[in-house]
Design an enzyme around this catalytic site. Structure first.
Site, PDB file in Angstrom:
ATOM      1  N   ASN A   1      -4.003  -6.216  11.852  1.00 10.88           N
ATOM      2  CA  ASN A   1      -3.590  -7.142  10.771  1.00 10.88           C
ATOM      3  C   ASN A   1      -4.893  -7.758  10.160  1.00 10.88           C
ATOM      4  O   ASN A   1      -4.963  -8.299   9.142  1.00 10.88           O
ATOM      5  CB  ASN A   1      -2.609  -8.182  11.214  1.00 10.88           C
ATOM      6  CG  ASN A   1      -1.314  -7.510  11.002  1.00 10.88           C
ATOM      7  OD1 ASN A   1      -1.091  -6.416  10.642  1.00 10.88           O
ATOM      8  ND2 ASN A   1      -0.282  -8.176  11.692  1.00 10.88           N
TER       9      ASN A   1
ATOM     10  N   THR B   1       1.562 -13.468   7.489  1.00 10.99           N
ATOM     11  CA  THR B   1       1.198 -12.268   8.539  1.00 10.99           C
ATOM     12  C   THR B   1       0.569 -13.033   9.893  1.00 10.99           C
ATOM     13  O   THR B   1      -0.151 -14.002  10.009  1.00 10.99           O
ATOM     14  CB  THR B   1       0.050 -11.403   7.843  1.00 10.99           C
ATOM     15  OG1 THR B   1       0.414 -11.069   6.581  1.00 10.99           O
ATOM     16  CG2 THR B   1      -0.543 -10.307   8.782  1.00 10.99           C
ATOM     17  N   ASN B   2       1.142 -12.431  10.732  1.00 11.33           N
ATOM     18  CA  ASN B   2       0.757 -12.696  12.443  1.00 11.33           C
ATOM     19  C   ASN B   2      -0.650 -12.046  13.013  1.00 11.33           C
ATOM     20  O   ASN B   2      -0.843 -10.967  12.416  1.00 11.33           O
ATOM     21  CB  ASN B   2       2.000 -12.387  13.371  1.00 11.33           C
ATOM     22  CG  ASN B   2       2.802 -13.619  13.168  1.00 11.33           C
ATOM     23  OD1 ASN B   2       2.562 -14.637  13.379  1.00 11.33           O
ATOM     24  ND2 ASN B   2       4.286 -13.483  13.238  1.00 11.33           N
TER      25      ASN B   2
ATOM     26  N   VAL C   1       0.837  -1.094  -0.110  1.00  9.54           N
ATOM     27  CA  VAL C   1       0.102   0.072   0.001  1.00  9.54           C
ATOM     28  C   VAL C   1       0.994   1.418  -0.014  1.00  9.54           C
ATOM     29  O   VAL C   1       0.419   2.217  -0.501  1.00  9.54           O
ATOM     30  CB  VAL C   1      -1.123   0.120   1.220  1.00  9.54           C
ATOM     31  CG1 VAL C   1      -2.029  -0.800   1.067  1.00  9.54           C
ATOM     32  CG2 VAL C   1      -0.303  -0.374   2.560  1.00  9.54           C
TER      33      VAL C   1
ATOM     34  N   GLU D   1       3.227   3.828  -1.463  1.00 12.31           N
ATOM     35  CA  GLU D   1       3.666   3.925  -2.553  1.00 12.31           C
ATOM     36  C   GLU D   1       5.237   4.216  -2.903  1.00 12.31           C
ATOM     37  O   GLU D   1       5.844   4.797  -1.838  1.00 12.31           O
ATOM     38  CB  GLU D   1       3.117   5.507  -3.315  1.00 12.31           C
ATOM     39  CG  GLU D   1       1.510   5.296  -3.727  1.00 12.31           C
ATOM     40  CD  GLU D   1       0.819   6.315  -4.106  1.00 12.31           C
ATOM     41  OE1 GLU D   1       1.399   7.336  -4.504  1.00 12.31           O
ATOM     42  OE2 GLU D   1      -0.473   6.540  -4.073  1.00 12.31           O
TER      43      GLU D   1
ATOM     44  N   HIS E   1       1.013 -21.046  16.052  1.00 19.58           N
ATOM     45  CA  HIS E   1       2.306 -20.248  16.056  1.00 19.58           C
ATOM     46  C   HIS E   1       2.379 -19.209  17.106  1.00 19.58           C
ATOM     47  O   HIS E   1       2.407 -18.070  16.898  1.00 19.58           O
ATOM     48  CB  HIS E   1       2.545 -19.682  14.888  1.00 19.58           C
ATOM     49  CG  HIS E   1       3.877 -18.942  14.253  1.00 19.58           C
ATOM     50  ND1 HIS E   1       5.035 -19.530  14.581  1.00 19.58           N
ATOM     51  CD2 HIS E   1       3.984 -17.663  14.005  1.00 19.58           C
ATOM     52  CE1 HIS E   1       6.096 -18.543  14.426  1.00 19.58           C
ATOM     53  NE2 HIS E   1       5.624 -17.708  13.970  1.00 19.58           N
TER      54      HIS E   1
END
Ligand SMILES: NC(=O)c1ccc[n+]([C@@H]2O[C@H](COP(=O)([O-])OP(=O)(O)OC[C@H]3O[C@@H](n4cnc5c(N)ncnc54)[C@H](O)[C@@H]3O)[C@@H](O)[C@H]2O)c1
Ligand SMILES: O=C(O)C[C@H](O)C(=O)O
Length: 320
Positions: free
Chosen positions: A96, A120-121, A35, A37, A176
């Protein structure tokens, strides 16, 4: 044969390392999406300039437009936020989860046939949410954690035993988080069970117990050292191993967060178990026999994942 296309959603520490590895290994053309730029474009340009030195031809494109991931064969998702010292992975859930919604919708609209590996967590909850938001088949959405956790376990054991890490094979199951379950009965060196190696004097039960504890805290140990973020070299390498298993139809048995439908007594949850990964995505969940102790530990880990899903549903009503 046309080149494969690898889309990397998130062009941060892991995303950039994934792109580098994918180019060096010649996995295919690469799209780095973020996202922010400039960052994916800058990293893509920098990585492309490795080509003349390394001799790879991959087309590497940086993008802020989901349309560029169209036709991707594999998508690896690292978009979101990483933890800093003093935080748990679960502290990342709220922020997230919103990222997973945007990413899931972007994948559904542009690359619904891809094999999607989520990193991703908090991993087990995010891969579940990403699957829900994308609507992709469960066998095409998987979470990376077990390969990394097992690599940490193998590294520590090889160091302790004074043997090559190439001969060490370990499995870490469950969620995890700090409740992950390194499974000693399936951990071997060239087929020799760890318990036998202890009997032969390679180490002691106490030292191996310490290694299990260190493996469980392996992510946090690196966060405490780096201070600004979390591990990325080994996580990227682990994600690439899973992508290769799919792209080359390797039928590898790898520990991964997969959707369970009753296996291990767990239903409709993503959690780390051994799976076969090949051209069909997650082709099979491998249900190994576990000791009563390992079963109990797995249940604790599963309960922790369930709590996170309740939290996800509380935040985003569309997940109910
Ligand atoms: N599963 C595992 O074993 C494992 C291992 C290491 C790290 N992680 C997790 O992976 C994630 C990424 O780690 P990192 O070190 O690469 O972090 P990072 O901060 O370096 O990179 C994350 C990137 O995601 C981007 N991003 C944020 N929101 C986005 C959105 N909506 N769409 C697209 N991109 C977006 C950011 O701009 C940033 O570039 C973290 O959540 C971390 O906890 C998981
Ligand atoms: O520990 C973290 O926050 C990142 C990752 O999950 C890891 O295990 O390295």
């Amino acid at each position: 044969m046309a080149r494969k296309k690898i889309a990397l959603i998130g062009a941060g520490n892991i995303g950039g390392t994934l792109a580098h590895l994918a180019a060096l290994k010649g996995l295919g053309d690469i799209v780095l999406f973020d996202v922010v730029e400039g960052v994916p474009q800058g990293k893509a340009l920098d990585l492309s300039q490795c080509g003349p030195v390394e001799g790879f031809d991959a087309n590497i494109k940086g993008s802020n437009d989901y349309a560029d991931i169209a036709g991707a064969d594999v998508i690896i998702v690292t978009a979101g936020v990483a933890r800093k010292p003093g935080m748990s992975r679960d502290d990342l859930l709220g922020i997230n989860l919103k990222v997973m919604k945007a990413v899931g919708e972007g994948i559904a609209a542009n690359a619904p046939d891809a094999f999607v590996i989520c990193i991703t967590n908090p991993l087990d909850a995010m891969v579940w949410a990403l699957r829900e938001f994308s609507g992709l088949p469960h066998n095409k959405v998987v979470g990376m954690a077990g390969v990394l956790d097992s690599a940490r376990f193998s590294h520590f054991l090889a160091e302790e035993f004074g043997v090559s890490v190439k001969d060490v094979n370990t499995f870490v199951l469950g969620g995890h988080g700090d409740t992950m379950v390194p499974v000693l009965e399936y951990s071997t060196v060239s087929g020799i069970p760890v318990a036998d190696l202890i009997d032969m004097g390679f180490s002691t039960k106490e030292k191996v117990d310490e290694i299990i504890k260190r493996t469980r805290g392996g992510g946090g140990e690196i966060v405490a050292l780096l201070k600004t973020g979390s591990a990325y070299y080994a996580p990227a390498t682990s994600g690439i191993a899973m992508a290769e298993a799919y792209l080359y139809d390797q039928k590898r048995i790898l520990p991964a967060a997969a959707h369970l439908t009753g296996q291990y007594g767990i239903d409709d949850l993503y959690v780390g178990v051994p799976v076969v990964i090949g051209a069909g995505g997650v082709e099979k969940v491998v249900e190994v026999k576990l000791s009563d102790e390992a079963k109990g530990n797995l249940q604790v880990s599963v309960d922790a994942v369930k709590e996170l899903l309740v939290a996800c549903k509380g935040i985003d009503g569309s997940l109910n």
